[in-house]
Design an enzyme around this catalytic site. Structure first.
Site, PDB file in Angstrom:
ATOM      1  N   LYS A 126       5.695   1.397   1.716  1.00 54.10           N
ATOM      2  CA  LYS A 126       5.834   1.629   0.348  1.00 54.10           C
ATOM      3  C   LYS A 126       4.501   1.372  -0.405  1.00 54.10           C
ATOM      4  CE  LYS A 126       7.388  -2.336  -1.885  1.00 54.10           C
ATOM      5  NZ  LYS A 126       8.425  -3.172  -2.758  1.00 54.10           N
ATOM      6  N   ASP A 127       3.431   0.741   0.186  1.00 54.75           N
ATOM      7  CA  ASP A 127       2.120   0.724  -0.308  1.00 54.75           C
ATOM      8  C   ASP A 127       1.073   1.927  -0.315  1.00 54.75           C
ATOM      9  OD1 ASP A 127       3.036  -1.769  -1.330  1.00 54.75           O
ATOM     10  OD2 ASP A 127       2.168  -2.964   0.240  1.00 54.75           O
ATOM     11  N   ARG A 131       9.504   0.605 -11.787  1.00 59.56           N
ATOM     12  CA  ARG A 131      10.924   1.005 -11.171  1.00 59.56           C
ATOM     13  C   ARG A 131      12.004   0.049 -11.246  1.00 59.56           C
ATOM     14  NH1 ARG A 131      13.040  -0.300  -6.309  1.00 59.56           N
ATOM     15  NH2 ARG A 131      11.278  -1.632  -5.918  1.00 59.56           N
ATOM     16  N   ARG A 132      11.692  -1.407 -11.192  1.00 65.24           N
ATOM     17  CA  ARG A 132      12.629  -2.280 -11.331  1.00 65.24           C
ATOM     18  C   ARG A 132      12.841  -2.615 -12.666  1.00 65.24           C
ATOM     19  NH1 ARG A 132       9.582  -5.686  -6.534  1.00 65.24           N
ATOM     20  NH2 ARG A 132      10.722  -4.821  -4.619  1.00 65.24           N
ATOM     21  N   ARG A 185       2.714 -11.041 -10.681  1.00 67.93           N
ATOM     22  CA  ARG A 185       2.136 -10.351  -9.679  1.00 67.93           C
ATOM     23  C   ARG A 185       1.919 -11.557  -8.573  1.00 67.93           C
ATOM     24  NH1 ARG A 185      -2.312  -7.312  -9.223  1.00 67.93           N
ATOM     25  NH2 ARG A 185      -1.636  -7.759  -7.275  1.00 67.93           N
ATOM     26  N   ARG A 210       5.205 -15.748  -6.008  1.00 68.93           N
ATOM     27  CA  ARG A 210       6.051 -15.422  -7.193  1.00 68.93           C
ATOM     28  C   ARG A 210       7.300 -16.116  -7.167  1.00 68.93           C
ATOM     29  NH1 ARG A 210       6.435  -8.722  -6.737  1.00 68.93           N
ATOM     30  NH2 ARG A 210       4.426  -8.310  -5.706  1.00 68.93           N
ATOM     31  N   CYS A 212       1.997   3.717  -8.735  1.00 66.24           N
ATOM     32  CA  CYS A 212       2.427   2.599  -9.403  1.00 66.24           C
ATOM     33  C   CYS A 212       2.802   2.649 -10.862  1.00 66.24           C
ATOM     34  CB  CYS A 212       1.973   1.350  -8.898  1.00 66.24           C
ATOM     35  SG  CYS A 212       2.498   0.761  -7.414  1.00 66.24           S
TER      36      CYS A 212
HETATM   37  N1  LIG Z   1       4.144  -4.165  -3.342  1.00 73.01           N
HETATM   38  C1  LIG Z   1       4.122  -5.239  -2.372  1.00 73.01           C
HETATM   39  C2  LIG Z   1       5.232  -5.126  -1.375  1.00 73.01           C
HETATM   40  N2  LIG Z   1       4.916  -4.096  -0.302  1.00 73.01           N
HETATM   41  C3  LIG Z   1       5.957  -4.194   0.592  1.00 73.01           C
HETATM   42  C4  LIG Z   1       6.974  -5.002   0.173  1.00 73.01           C
HETATM   43  C5  LIG Z   1       8.162  -5.612   0.679  1.00 73.01           C
HETATM   44  C6  LIG Z   1       8.261  -5.168   2.075  1.00 73.01           C
HETATM   45  C7  LIG Z   1       8.793  -4.031   2.335  1.00 73.01           C
HETATM   46  O1  LIG Z   1       8.876  -2.944   1.649  1.00 73.01           O
HETATM   47  O2  LIG Z   1       8.562  -3.173   3.417  1.00 73.01           O
HETATM   48  C8  LIG Z   1       6.339  -5.663  -0.913  1.00 73.01           C
HETATM   49  C9  LIG Z   1       6.832  -6.955  -1.658  1.00 73.01           C
HETATM   50  C10 LIG Z   1       7.821  -6.733  -2.659  1.00 73.01           C
HETATM   51  O3  LIG Z   1       7.948  -5.681  -3.298  1.00 73.01           O
HETATM   52  O4  LIG Z   1       8.836  -7.573  -2.777  1.00 73.01           O
END
Ligand SMILES: NCc1[nH]cc(CCC(=O)O)c1CC(=O)O
Length: 298
Positions: free
Chosen positions: A81-82, A129-130, A147, A153, A240
């Site tokens: 997702k990154d 998004r959230r 962050r 967090r 993002c």
């Molecule tokens: N942006 C940070 C990130 N990248 C992936 C995850 C969680 C693990 C995943 O999605 O595989 C997270 C942390 C989160 O959003 O809580």
């Protein structure tokens, strides 16, 4: 190949995800040694601004990709997702893992669920998004940026800076912190980030020896999901800075994808879904992107 150099971020989650990849590889290759090389990315260095404000794509990725291109490492492990929709010239995603729980979840004071939080409660999240999806459910709450890695967090929540925070369930499960989850959001009502819960392995596309090793752990269902959801991302020029999410489900030869595009200013959410066969994964992601885009411009 007797030793594989693996590049990763240094957060607890990143290192756990790297362990998962190593465990998968060890089942197939008993003789390979693994060396983990931790790399600090821009996203790890800048912690006082939202990702939406830092701007740019791949801020958790770029320095690790550079190390791969420079041959300082043989493979890179990332949260899919990154990853930006476009993989740089010379690199390729050689394997995807089976998807971990893709939901988002609430972690809160006294384990309150979203509808139990008193009016005016402070929610920590920097994800557009959230925020868009939460505001649609609870417009009466206050949303403040948060962050840092998962443990940071949770610490800020526990210290009372927030009444609740929202995280990906996958990260908590991988760190053995699932007992902290107060509520998992219903997946098709609270759409996750593109490819949330999938880990990927990136390799140089001319490195045949390493490619062959890594391809053996590729999960074909996740590959189709990634093709579909990342096509949606690509056609919305996603980063993002734009609130968007997609969730693709595969059942045999059938594919179903649900997507949202938000407008941060107005808080409006545009949604649609597409159904088709897995051969059309990338076209379906594209059609969905075009549809929510059109709705947002109406
Ligand atoms: N942006 C940070 C990130 N990248 C992936 C995850 C969680 C693990 C995943 O999605 O595989 C997270 C942390 C989160 O959003 O809580």
């Amino acid at each position: 190949m007797n030793k594989l150099k693996i590049g990763t971020r240094g957060s607890k989650l990143a290192l756990r995800q790297t362990e998962i990849i190593i465990e998968n590889l060890k089942k197939l290759y008993v003789d390979i040694e693994f060396e983990i090389i931790q790399i600090k990315t821009t996203g790890d260095k800048i912690l006082d601004r939202s990702l939406s404000k830092i701007g740019g794509k791949g801020i958790f990725i770029k320095e690790i990709e550079d190390a791969l291109l420079n041959r300082d490492i043989d493979i890179a492990v990332h949260s899919l997702k990154d990853m930006p929709a476009e993989v740089p010239e010379g690199l390729v995603i050689a394997a995807y893992t089976e998807r971990e729980d893709p939901t988002d979840c609430l972690i809160s004071k006294d384990n309150m669920k979203l509808d139990q939080l008193p009016r005016g409660s402070v929610i920590g999240t920097s994800s557009l998004r959230r925020i868009c999806q939460l505001k649609a459910l609870r417009p009466d709450l206050e949303y403040k940026p948060l962050r840092g890695n998962i443990l940071t967090r949770i610490k800020k929540l526990d210290e009372g800076e927030f009444d609740a925070i929202v995280l990906a369930s996958a990260g908590l499960i991988r760190l053995g912190l699932q007992n902290r989850i107060a509520q998992k959001f219903e997946i098709n009502e609270f759409i996750p980030a593109v490819c949330q819960g999938i880990i990927c392995v990136e390799v140089r596309n001319d490195d045949d020896e390493v490619l062959n090793i890594i391809k053996a752990i590729d999960n074909k269902v996740s590959r189709i999901i990634a093709e579909c959801e990342r096509s949606f991302l690509k056609h919305l020029n996603g980063s993002c800075q734009i609130p968007l999410g997609a969730y693709c489900q595969i059942n045999g030869n059938e594919l179903f994808i649900n997507g949202i595009l938000g407008d941060s200013e107005s808080g409006s959410l545009y949604r649609d879904s597409m159904r088709g066969t897995i051969e059309k994964a990338s076209e379906l992601g594209q059609s969905l992107a075009m549809s929510v885009k059109a709705k947002s411009l109406e």
